[in-house]
Design a protein around this motif. Structure first.
Motif, PDB file in Angstrom:
ATOM      1  N   VAL A 181       9.346   6.225   3.230  1.00  0.00           N
ATOM      2  CA  VAL A 181       9.630   4.929   3.781  1.00  0.00           C
ATOM      3  C   VAL A 181      10.877   4.246   3.426  1.00  0.00           C
ATOM      4  CG1 VAL A 181       8.559   2.555   4.093  1.00  0.00           C
ATOM      5  CG2 VAL A 181       7.128   4.866   4.401  1.00  0.00           C
ATOM      6  N   ARG A 182      11.159   4.372   1.965  1.00  0.00           N
ATOM      7  CA  ARG A 182      12.031   3.493   1.365  1.00  0.00           C
ATOM      8  C   ARG A 182      13.393   3.950   1.886  1.00  0.00           C
ATOM      9  NH1 ARG A 182      10.568   0.843  -4.195  1.00  0.00           N
ATOM     10  NH2 ARG A 182       8.736  -0.122  -3.426  1.00  0.00           N
ATOM     11  N   VAL A 183      13.646   5.356   1.663  1.00  0.00           N
ATOM     12  CA  VAL A 183      15.012   5.843   1.981  1.00  0.00           C
ATOM     13  C   VAL A 183      15.399   5.701   3.286  1.00  0.00           C
ATOM     14  CG1 VAL A 183      16.277   7.955   1.840  1.00  0.00           C
ATOM     15  CG2 VAL A 183      14.837   7.222   0.083  1.00  0.00           C
ATOM     16  N   VAL A 184      14.099   5.916   4.176  1.00  0.00           N
ATOM     17  CA  VAL A 184      14.556   5.669   5.480  1.00  0.00           C
ATOM     18  C   VAL A 184      14.995   4.523   6.109  1.00  0.00           C
ATOM     19  CG1 VAL A 184      13.617   6.171   8.010  1.00  0.00           C
ATOM     20  CG2 VAL A 184      13.509   7.889   6.194  1.00  0.00           C
ATOM     21  N   SER A 185      14.244   3.556   5.484  1.00  0.00           N
ATOM     22  CA  SER A 185      14.182   1.794   5.937  1.00  0.00           C
ATOM     23  C   SER A 185      15.698   1.600   5.467  1.00  0.00           C
ATOM     24  CB  SER A 185      13.212   1.218   4.918  1.00  0.00           C
ATOM     25  OG  SER A 185      11.793   1.265   5.256  1.00  0.00           O
ATOM     26  N   ALA A 186      16.225   2.076   4.132  1.00  0.00           N
ATOM     27  CA  ALA A 186      17.512   1.765   3.781  1.00  0.00           C
ATOM     28  C   ALA A 186      18.586   2.091   4.902  1.00  0.00           C
ATOM     29  CB  ALA A 186      17.904   2.303   2.402  1.00  0.00           C
ATOM     30  N   VAL A 215       0.750  -1.179  -0.023  1.00  0.00           N
ATOM     31  CA  VAL A 215      -0.028  -0.124  -0.150  1.00  0.00           C
ATOM     32  C   VAL A 215       0.919   1.156   0.153  1.00  0.00           C
ATOM     33  CG1 VAL A 215      -1.702   1.311   1.472  1.00  0.00           C
ATOM     34  CG2 VAL A 215      -1.863  -1.103   1.073  1.00  0.00           C
ATOM     35  N   LEU A 216       1.986   1.264   0.480  1.00  0.00           N
ATOM     36  CA  LEU A 216       2.891   2.384   0.816  1.00  0.00           C
ATOM     37  C   LEU A 216       3.457   2.640  -0.673  1.00  0.00           C
ATOM     38  CD1 LEU A 216       4.472   1.949   4.058  1.00  0.00           C
ATOM     39  CD2 LEU A 216       3.041   3.738   3.709  1.00  0.00           C
ATOM     40  N   SER A 217       3.775   1.416  -1.378  1.00  0.00           N
ATOM     41  CA  SER A 217       4.596   1.676  -2.654  1.00  0.00           C
ATOM     42  C   SER A 217       3.270   2.165  -3.610  1.00  0.00           C
ATOM     43  CB  SER A 217       5.068   0.438  -3.077  1.00  0.00           C
ATOM     44  OG  SER A 217       6.071  -0.085  -2.108  1.00  0.00           O
ATOM     45  N   ALA A 218       1.892   1.787  -3.212  1.00  0.00           N
ATOM     46  CA  ALA A 218       1.115   2.240  -4.214  1.00  0.00           C
ATOM     47  C   ALA A 218       1.081   3.561  -5.149  1.00  0.00           C
ATOM     48  CB  ALA A 218      -0.367   2.201  -3.701  1.00  0.00           C
ATOM     49  N   PRO A 219       1.576   4.806  -4.334  1.00  0.00           N
ATOM     50  CA  PRO A 219       1.300   5.914  -5.181  1.00  0.00           C
ATOM     51  C   PRO A 219       2.521   5.983  -6.053  1.00  0.00           C
ATOM     52  CG  PRO A 219       1.371   6.126  -2.789  1.00  0.00           C
ATOM     53  CD  PRO A 219       1.418   4.787  -3.105  1.00  0.00           C
ATOM     54  N   ILE A 220       3.465   5.196  -6.154  1.00  0.00           N
ATOM     55  CA  ILE A 220       4.464   5.032  -7.182  1.00  0.00           C
ATOM     56  C   ILE A 220       4.148   4.368  -8.264  1.00  0.00           C
ATOM     57  CG2 ILE A 220       7.082   4.270  -7.809  1.00  0.00           C
ATOM     58  CD1 ILE A 220       7.682   4.656  -5.044  1.00  0.00           C
ATOM     59  N   ILE A 221       3.259   3.368  -8.122  1.00  0.00           N
ATOM     60  CA  ILE A 221       2.803   2.276  -9.142  1.00  0.00           C
ATOM     61  C   ILE A 221       1.556   2.844  -9.702  1.00  0.00           C
ATOM     62  CG2 ILE A 221       2.057   0.024  -9.452  1.00  0.00           C
ATOM     63  CD1 ILE A 221       3.694  -0.879  -6.734  1.00  0.00           C
ATOM     64  N   VAL A 222       0.591   3.206  -9.016  1.00  0.00           N
ATOM     65  CA  VAL A 222      -0.787   3.636  -9.700  1.00  0.00           C
ATOM     66  C   VAL A 222      -0.465   5.198 -10.592  1.00  0.00           C
ATOM     67  CG1 VAL A 222      -2.894   4.702  -9.173  1.00  0.00           C
ATOM     68  CG2 VAL A 222      -2.018   2.800  -7.930  1.00  0.00           C
ATOM     69  N   PRO A 223      -0.692   5.059 -11.790  1.00  0.00           N
ATOM     70  CA  PRO A 223      -0.450   6.300 -12.578  1.00  0.00           C
ATOM     71  C   PRO A 223      -1.429   7.506 -11.822  1.00  0.00           C
ATOM     72  CG  PRO A 223      -1.433   4.499 -13.843  1.00  0.00           C
ATOM     73  CD  PRO A 223      -1.375   4.070 -12.305  1.00  0.00           C
ATOM     74  N   GLY A 224      -0.398   8.722 -11.891  1.00  0.00           N
ATOM     75  CA  GLY A 224      -0.939   9.850 -11.217  1.00  0.00           C
ATOM     76  C   GLY A 224      -2.371  10.497 -11.698  1.00  0.00           C
ATOM     77  N   ILE A 225      -2.469  10.234 -13.043  1.00  0.00           N
ATOM     78  CA  ILE A 225      -3.832  10.709 -13.612  1.00  0.00           C
ATOM     79  C   ILE A 225      -4.805  10.048 -12.955  1.00  0.00           C
ATOM     80  CG2 ILE A 225      -5.255  10.645 -15.683  1.00  0.00           C
ATOM     81  CD1 ILE A 225      -3.125  12.430 -16.594  1.00  0.00           C
ATOM     82  N   ILE A 226      -4.653   8.987 -12.359  1.00  0.00           N
ATOM     83  CA  ILE A 226      -5.706   8.189 -11.948  1.00  0.00           C
ATOM     84  C   ILE A 226      -6.041   8.694 -10.453  1.00  0.00           C
ATOM     85  CG2 ILE A 226      -6.324   5.814 -10.900  1.00  0.00           C
ATOM     86  CD1 ILE A 226      -5.069   4.463 -13.363  1.00  0.00           C
ATOM     87  N   VAL A 227      -4.933   8.575  -9.784  1.00  0.00           N
ATOM     88  CA  VAL A 227      -5.170   9.577  -8.312  1.00  0.00           C
ATOM     89  C   VAL A 227      -5.686  10.642  -8.389  1.00  0.00           C
ATOM     90  CG1 VAL A 227      -3.583  10.003  -6.414  1.00  0.00           C
ATOM     91  CG2 VAL A 227      -2.942   8.169  -7.684  1.00  0.00           C
ATOM     92  N   GLY A 228      -5.198  11.346  -9.212  1.00  0.00           N
ATOM     93  CA  GLY A 228      -5.679  12.756  -9.277  1.00  0.00           C
ATOM     94  C   GLY A 228      -7.354  12.786  -9.476  1.00  0.00           C
ATOM     95  N   LEU A 229      -7.704  11.859 -10.483  1.00  0.00           N
ATOM     96  CA  LEU A 229      -9.095  12.010 -10.987  1.00  0.00           C
ATOM     97  C   LEU A 229     -10.012  11.432  -9.749  1.00  0.00           C
ATOM     98  CD1 LEU A 229     -11.383  12.088 -13.291  1.00  0.00           C
ATOM     99  CD2 LEU A 229     -10.693   9.646 -13.756  1.00  0.00           C
ATOM    100  N   ALA A 230      -9.424  10.183  -9.361  1.00  0.00           N
ATOM    101  CA  ALA A 230     -10.245   9.767  -8.023  1.00  0.00           C
ATOM    102  C   ALA A 230     -10.010  10.761  -6.734  1.00  0.00           C
ATOM    103  CB  ALA A 230      -9.269   8.566  -7.593  1.00  0.00           C
ATOM    104  N   LEU A 231      -8.970  11.335  -6.551  1.00  0.00           N
ATOM    105  CA  LEU A 231      -9.331  12.322  -5.499  1.00  0.00           C
ATOM    106  C   LEU A 231     -10.341  13.410  -5.664  1.00  0.00           C
ATOM    107  CD1 LEU A 231      -5.347  12.647  -4.589  1.00  0.00           C
ATOM    108  CD2 LEU A 231      -7.403  11.848  -3.261  1.00  0.00           C
ATOM    109  N   LEU A 232     -10.522  13.739  -7.077  1.00  0.00           N
ATOM    110  CA  LEU A 232     -11.203  15.067  -7.402  1.00  0.00           C
ATOM    111  C   LEU A 232     -12.693  14.250  -7.341  1.00  0.00           C
ATOM    112  CD1 LEU A 232     -11.753  17.751  -8.559  1.00  0.00           C
ATOM    113  CD2 LEU A 232     -11.686  16.667 -10.927  1.00  0.00           C
TER     114      LEU A 232
END
Lengths: 320, 259
Positions: B145-150, B100-117
Motif C-alpha cells: 500500500v505504501r509504495v504504490v500510494s507513493a 489497520v493496514l500499517s498494523a503488521p509493521i507496528i505489532v511485533p511479529g511474535i505476537i502476530v505469530g502467537l495470535a494466529l497459532l
C-alpha cells in the motif's frame, strides 16, 4: 435549425453545493461556442456534464437528437482536451493518439493516426514520449487524440491559458483552422474575454451557475445586458441610469477629460502607444479614462474635470 | 586533521559493522572444516554443494519461495486498489483503514505469530500452509500500500477521465492507464514484499508444522542439531540472491526512487 446539443433545465451540483442551476442552452452544429465567465461560475462544470464526467442532479442533455443524460462518457462521442492535456505518460505520441482507435479495433488505425498528426503538425514527433514535448506540442497531441475519434462535439478546457503569448496566437489560428477543416462542433471554456471574443462564433457569459448573456462576440462586446457582462468586456465605468431602471456604461475611451461636470484627481497615468491611460479618484469612485496622444496631458496629483457623456454610453438592462 | 581522522574512523567502523558479518559468513561458508567457525579452516566449496543436497532445505526453500511470490502477489491484488482508493478519494474512515493496514509493521511479529497459532490454526484447523500464506500476505500488505500510494501520488487524475472519453469503462481506464503508470511502484513493492516475506522469522516461527516450515525457520532448526558451515553457505547464497534482485531492480527500474 434545431440545436445539435441542447441542455434543458440542467442542474449540476457537487454534493450540496449547486454549481449550475436550471441551465438552458442550445449549441448549433458546427459552431465554435465559448463558455465565458470568472472562476467558479460553473463553466467547467457545464463542460464536464456535457462530457458525461458529471451526472446532472436534474435536467437533460441531448446530443444530435439522442438523449445523453445518463450515457457514460465512453459512449457519448464527445472529445475533451483537458487544460493540463492529460496525456498518457507511458505511451508515445503515436500511441496516445491511437488509444481510442485501438479500443475500437479500427482497421485503418495507422493511416488515421498519421493523418491527424499531420493535421496538427506533429508527424515527426510520433515516437516521442509526452514528457519530451513542449507544452504547446503536448496540447497538439491532446487535440489530435480527441480529433482522431471524430467526435460529435469537441470540448476544450481553457485551451490557450497555459501557453505563452506567441503560442497562444498560433494555437488560436490552429483551432480555427481545425474547426474549418473538420466542421466539428467546438465548445471551449475560458475566463479570458479577449480569447472568447477572438475565437468564438457565439459566447455564453456565465455567472453564478446561470447564463447571463448569450450572443455573438459583437453583441456581447457592444450590447452587454448587465453591469457584470459590461465589466467583463472592458466597460470600466458603470453607473445607474438616473432616468430609468437600467444602467449606463462607458469604456475608458468614452470618458472625456479636461471638461465636464465631474471633478477628479489623477492617481496615475501610463503611456500605451496611441493613447495615455489615466486612473482618476473621484466622487464617483475610481474612473479609468483614455486620452489620445496629442491631447493635453495631466500629471499625477493634478485636479481635472471630466465628463461621462450620455451619448457615448452603452445602455444596460441591469446595473449588476 | 583530527576531525578528518574521526570522520574516516566513523565511516570505517560503520562499514565494518554493516559489511563485516557478511564477509565473515562468506569466509565461513567456504571453509573446508566441519564446524561453523571463523577464520575458516582451509577453503573448499563442499558446504556450498552440501546445501543443495540437504532435502529439508530444498523443501523449505520451495515453501519460502511460494509464500514470497504468492503472498506478495496477493498483497498487491489487495494493496493496489486500496492505495488507489486511499489516495484518490476522501473516504470517511480512511484513517482507521490506513492504521489497520500499517498494523503488521507496528505489532511485533511474535505476537502476530502467537495470535494466529492460538486463534486461527488451533480452533479452525486450517493447514499451516494456508495460515502462512495469510500471515505473509498481511505482513507484506503495508509495504504494498505504501509504495504504490507513493507512486500514485505522482500520477495525474485526469488521465483516467481522458481514457473514459476515448472509450474506456472505469475499470478499463484503471487497467489501461493507471496500472501501466504504476508499474515501477508495483515492481518495487513486489521486490520489497518478496524480500520481507522471504526473510520473515518471528511469525513463521509459530507457524510450522509437519513438513512445512519456511527456510529461515528450517535454518534455525538445522543449526540446533548440526553446527556445520552449510548454514553459512546457505546464508551467503541467500544474500547473493537478494543482492542480485535489488541490483537488477535498481539497474532496470531505478528501485531507489520508490523506497
Amino acid at each position: 435549425m434545431s440545436d445539435f446539443v441542447s441542455l434543458e433545465r440542467l442542474t449540476l451540483a457537487y454534493g450540496k453545493t449547486v454549481a449550475v442551476e436550471a441551465m438552458d442552452l442550445g449549441i448549433r452544429k458546427g459552431e465554435l461556442l465559448a463558455l465565458l465567465g470568472p472562476s467558479g461560475c460553473g463553466k467547467t462544470t457545464t463542460m464536464r456534464a456535457i462530457a458525461g464526467l458529471l451526472t446532472p442532479k436534474s435536467g437533460t442533455i441531448q446530443l444530435d437528437g439522442r438523449e445523453m443524460t445518463h450515457v457514460p462518457p465512453s459512449k457519448r462521442e464527445v472529445g475533451l482536451v483537458f487544460q493540463s492535456y492529460a496525456l498518457f505518460p507511458h505511451l508515445t505520441v503515436f500511441e496516445n493518439v491511437a488509444f481510442g482507435l485501438r479500443l475500437r479495433r479500427a482497421s485503418d488505425l495507422v493511416a488515421r493516426v498519421e493523418a491527424v498528426l499531420g493535421t496538427v503538425g506533429l508527424q515527426d514527433l510520433a515516437d516521442r514520449a509526452p514528457a519530451e514535448l513542449s507544452g504547446g506540442q503536448q496540447q497538439r497531441v491532446a487535440l489530435a487524440r480527441s480529433l482522431v475519434m471524430k467526435p460529435k462535439v469537441l470540448l476544450l478546457d481553457e485551451p490557450l491559458s497555459n501557453l505563452d503569448a506567441r503560442l497562444r496566437l498560433e494555437m488560436r489560428l490552429e483551432l480555427q483552422r481545425v474547426q474549418w477543416e473538420t466542421g466539428v462542433t467546438m465548445v471551449f471554456v475560458t475566463h479570458d474575454q479577449s480569447e472568447a471574443l477572438a475565437l468564438a462564433d457565439r459566447i455564453v457569459v456565465m455567472r453564478d451557475g446561470r447564463v447571463e448573456q448569450l450572443g455573438t462576440p459583437e453583441d456581447i462586446y457592444s450590447q452587454p445586458v448587465s453591469g457584470f457582462v459590461a465589466d467583463f468586456v472592458g466597460f470600466e465605468t458603470i453607473r445607474r441610469d438616473p432616468n430609468g431602471d437600467g444602467a449606463l456604461a462607458w469604456r475608458p475611451g468614452a470618458v472625456v477629460l479636461g471638461t465636464g461636470p465631474f471633478a477628479g484627481v489623477i492617481r496615475g497615468v501610463s503611456f500605451a502607444g496611441e493613447k495615455n491611460e489615466y486612473v482618476l479618484d473621484s466622487d464617483l469612485g475610481v474612473i479609468r479614462a483614455d486620452a489620445p496622444v496629442g491631447f493635453p496631458t495631466h500629471a499625477p496629483g493634478e485636479a481635472v474635470a471630466f465628463d461621462l457623456p450620455r451619448d457615448a454610453a452603452v445602455r444596460l438592462e441591469r446595473f449588476d | 586533521m583530527n576531525s578528518r581522522f574521526a570522520q574516516w574512523a566513523i565511516l570505517g567502523l560503520t562499514l565494518t559493522f554493516l559489511i563485516g558479518p557478511f564477509l565473515i559468513i562468506i569466509a565461513a561458508a567456504l571453509s573446508a572444516g566441519n564446524n561453523l567457525a571463523f577464520p575458516p579452516q582451509g577453503y573448499s566449496l563442499k558446504w556450498v554443494i552440501k546445501v543443495f543436497e540437504i532435502e529439508s532445505f530444498r523443501k523449505s526453500f520451495g515453501v519460502s519461495m511460494l509464500l514470497a511470490v504468492f503472498g506478495t502477489l496477493a498483497a498487491l491484488v489487495l494493496g493496489v486498489p486500496a492505495a488507489y482508493a486511499l489516495t484518490r478519494y476522501r473516504i470517511p474512515g480512511a484513517e482507521p483503514v490506513r492504521l489497520v493496514l500499517s498494523a503488521p509493521i507496528i505489532v511485533p511479529g511474535i505476537i502476530v505469530g502467537l495470535a494466529l497459532l492460538r486463534y486461527l490454526v488451533i480452533p479452525t484447523g486450517v493447514t499451516i500452509m494456508l495460515a502462512l500464506f495469510l500471515a505473509h500476505t498481511a505482513l507484506v500488505l503495508p509495504y504494498a500500500v505504501r509504495v504504490v500510494s507513493a507512486s500514485m501520488e505522482n500520477l495525474r487524475t485526469d488521465i483516467e477521465e481522458a481514457a473514459m472519453l476515448l472509450g474506456c469503462s472505469r475499470t478499463g481506464a484503471f487497467l489501461r492507464v493507471v496500472v501501466p503508470n504504476l508499474r515501477g511502484g508495483i515492481l518495487a513493492a513486489f521486490i520489497l514484499g518478496f524480500v520481507t516475506s522471504f526473510n520473515q522469522v518471528p511469525v513463521s516461527l509459530f507457524l510450522s508444522g509437519p513438513g512445512v516450515r519456511t527456510l529461515p525457520i528450517d535454518m534455525i532448526a538445522y543449526m540446533e542439531i548440526n553446527y556445520d558451515p552449510s548454514v553459512a553457505a546457505l546464508s551467503a547464497l541467500l544474500a547473493f540472491m537478494s543482492m542480485a534482485i535489488v541490483f537488477a531492480a535498481e539497474r532496470f527500474l531505478g528501485f531507489s526512487r520508490y523506497v
